[in-house]
Design a protein around this motif. Structure first.
Motif, short mmCIF file in Angstrom:
data_model
loop_
_atom_site.label_atom_id
_atom_site.label_comp_id
_atom_site.label_asym_id
_atom_site.label_seq_id
_atom_site.Cartn_x
_atom_site.Cartn_y
_atom_site.Cartn_z
N MET A 100 7.51 6.54 -6.97
CA MET A 100 6.77 5.94 -5.85
C MET A 100 5.27 5.98 -6.12
O MET A 100 4.55 5.02 -5.85
N ILE A 101 4.80 7.11 -6.65
CA ILE A 101 3.37 7.23 -6.94
C ILE A 101 2.95 6.21 -7.99
O ILE A 101 1.93 5.54 -7.86
N VAL A 102 3.79 6.08 -9.02
CA VAL A 102 3.50 5.14 -10.10
C VAL A 102 3.35 3.73 -9.57
O VAL A 102 2.53 2.95 -10.02
N ARG A 103 4.16 3.40 -8.54
CA ARG A 103 4.08 2.05 -7.99
C ARG A 103 3.06 1.95 -6.85
O ARG A 103 3.09 1.02 -6.06
N GLY A 104 2.20 2.96 -6.77
CA GLY A 104 1.07 2.87 -5.85
C GLY A 104 1.41 3.10 -4.40
O GLY A 104 0.74 2.59 -3.51
N TYR A 105 2.42 3.89 -4.12
CA TYR A 105 2.77 4.15 -2.72
C TYR A 105 1.72 5.01 -2.06
O TYR A 105 1.30 6.03 -2.61
N ASP A 106 1.28 4.59 -0.90
CA ASP A 106 0.32 5.37 -0.14
C ASP A 106 0.74 5.32 1.33
O ASP A 106 0.74 4.26 1.95
N PRO A 107 1.11 6.45 1.90
CA PRO A 107 1.62 6.44 3.28
C PRO A 107 0.59 5.96 4.29
O PRO A 107 0.95 5.49 5.36
#
Lengths: 284, 292
Positions: B230-237
């Protein structure tokens, strides 16, 4: 000890509309001290077949006979069937996920203890099995979760080996391994074979089949499509897209076509090919 | 593992399936609140219970939830039933209106107690059936979106609404994966001689440990992998996100809303009359049966 597979059928999710016939009238025989490879595409029923051998899956029809044990639908609930797992060890794909004890030796001894062996003797057998797979004394007291992937897999294999089964089934033993580790592991499996154990390997890796197997069984949509030696298999699957002939065999075939005097059936690996080329050159 | 079918979402194209998840959750809650109103007049309770059961059966018919599956899943409820019965029977009733059913020592058990416990159990069963209809007609993902929508007012006070909804949907997504994993590990341990079906309590406990620990380890590893992916795909809550699926309030929702709403309003009216002086005796009100 051998296994007789007699006309077995198995269906997953029998009641559902998407019921799939995983095994469709499969029968063949595995002889004592065989080294047999079961190959086939994903979903062809290889793993299902292997799981019927030690009664993890009970066939809907037909039966599997292993020594005194008969696995069929009629005696599916028999307590006796658990004993079959002492004679046939199944090493699952990625077996490292089944480790759970605090120390390596305890984890290996776990299986032995399940079959009623007392604690000290179980530990002794665990040590023996660990030495066989090449893990020395320094590993005994370590936590399995601290080990590397390859070491974990060795511990898991030792866990099955310690039970001392006559037949060992390996489901994709080299999956996710680098070439050297694969080679080491296969060497180990060959050693078990030389000690008199029957070895069954489920795999996609045709190089592995070519180098090690004495006999190959090909499954296709749950049916037995081929049964014979690796060399025979490679001429059988020439037209297949999904199953690949090993590169060495392809090279050998090409060389033969160009007029080199080579017996392709004798090529079991890169070393054999090199030797054959050298022999041909010396002759010329 | 394939036996766990109770209340699981099953795709069918029915009126109830097409309702907005937010609306469905709200109406289910409304219905449940209605079920739990307590009336002084027992005849009112009786009539209303009948109406609830009929409405529920109609709902099941429309949404094509199988009654047999429901009854089967209620089989596990008997412990609770016995427990409730015991509580009602052993606690003395205040001003009983019905005769004594039986006596245990000095304790007199009135029919009131038995009727009361039956009434409670019936309401419990109704509740469970309603929940089952809700879960088997609503996609789990829609459900989490609906929860997120309901929690939006909490956003200004820095309540992690989106994070909770995301956690919920990930948890739901991984239930089948973990079930597969469980089956795999069970088989692997069975190959090492673990017997999950036979043996005494200690043996079984040992067997469960051999299952739970590897399951936790693999779940933790999986969660770490997922977090990395998720981080790699730029997830930001905190980022503003758009949705693939949108929840829409349609004419169907209006119909369902009006129907359940009217029913609830009726219950409220009856309740108010029931509490103030002259309660309406519905049986007499509708059927004019004297002395009932």
């Amino acid at each position: 000890m051998g296994i007789q597979i007699k006309n077995i059928f198995y269906t997953y999710q029998k009641k559902a509309t998407n019921a799939t016939l995983a095994l469709n009238d499969v029968s063949f025989e595995i002889k004592d001290n065989d080294f047999i490879a079961i190959v086939g595409e994903t979903g062809s029923g290889k793993s299902t077949l292997a799981q019927t051998f030690n009664a993890l899956i009970i066939p809907d029809q037909g039966e599997v006979v292993v020594g005194d044990y008969v696995v069929n639908y009629k005696n599916r609930k028999s307590r006796k069937l658990r004993g079959i797992r002492q004679r046939i060890g199944l090493v699952f794909q990625f077996p490292e996920y089944q480790l759970f004890e605090e120390t390596v030796e305890k984890d290996v001894a776990f299986g032995v203890k399940n079959f009623g062996v007392k604690n000290e003797e179980a530990l002794e057998r665990a040590h023996e099995a660990l030495n066989k797979v090449g893990l020395d004394e320094s590993y005994y007291k370590r936590a399995p979760f601290d080990l590397s992937g390859g070491e974990k897999r060795k511990v898991a294999i030792a866990g099955i080996l310690a039970i001392n089964p006559d037949i060992i089934i390996f489901d994709e033993p080299t999956a996710g391994f680098d070439p050297q580790s694969s080679k080491d592991l296969m060497k180990l499996i060959c050693e078990f074979h030389e000690q008199g154990k029957t070895i069954i390997v489920i795999t996609h890796d045709m190089d592995l089949v070519n180098t090690y197997a004495q006999r190959v069984v090909l499954l296709e949509m749950g049916q037995l499509a081929f049964d014979g030696t690796p060399a025979e298999l490679f001429s059988f699957i020439k037209g297949y897209d999904r199953l690949d002939i090993p590169t060495v065999i392809k090279v050998a075939n090409a060389l033969k076509e160009k007029g080199m005097d080579i017996d392709v059936n004798q090529i079991r690996g890169i070393d054999d090919l090199l030797a054959a080329i050298k022999k041909w050159r010396n002759k010329a | 593992m394939s036996t766990m079918t109770f209340g699981r979402y099953s795709f069918r194209d029915t009126f109830v399936h097409r309702l907005d998840a937010r609306n469905k959750i709200f109406l289910t809650l409304l219905f449940m609140v209605g079920i739990f109103f307590q009336f002084n007049k027992w005849s009112t309770s009786l009539i209303l219970s009948g109406i609830y059961i009929v409405v529920l059966l109609i709902l099941m018919l429309i949404s094509r939830v199988s009654l047999i599956a429901l009854l089967k899943s209620l089989g596990g409820l008997w412990v609770l039933v016995i427990f409730l019965m015991a509580i009602y029977i052993f606690i003395p009733t205040n001003n009983p209106k019905l005769p004594v059913a039986f006596t245990i020592g000095t304790l007199e058990v009135h029919w009131d107690a038995i009727c009361q416990s039956g009434y409670i159990i019936m309401r419990l069963v109704l509740m469970i059936s309603l929940t089952m209809i809700l879960t088997s007609t609503t996609k789990p993902m829609d459900m989490t979106y609906a929860f997120e929508w309901y929690m939006t007012p909490l956003k200004p006070i820095h309540f992690p609404v989106h994070e909770i909804a995301m956690t919920l949907s990930i948890a739901l997504r991984f239930i089948p994966t973990l079930l597969d994993e469980t089956e795999r590990i069970m088989k692997a341990q069975a190959s090492r001689g673990v017997d999950f079906n036979h043996g005494g309590i200690f043996k079984r406990f040992g067997a469960i440990i051999a299952l739970i620990i590897p399951l936790f380890v693999s779940a933790l590893e999986r969660s770490e992998e997922l977090a990395n992916a998720m981080i790699v795909r730029g997830y930001d809550p905190k980022a503003k996100r758009t949705r693939y699926r949108l929840l829409k309030f349609s004419w169907r929702d209006l119909i369902a809303f009006l129907f359940i709403g009217l029913m609830f309003a009726g219950i409220i009216v009856l309740f108010v009359f029931d509490r103030t002086g002259e309660p309406i005796d519905i049986i007499n009100f509708f059927f004019k049966v004297k002395g009932f």
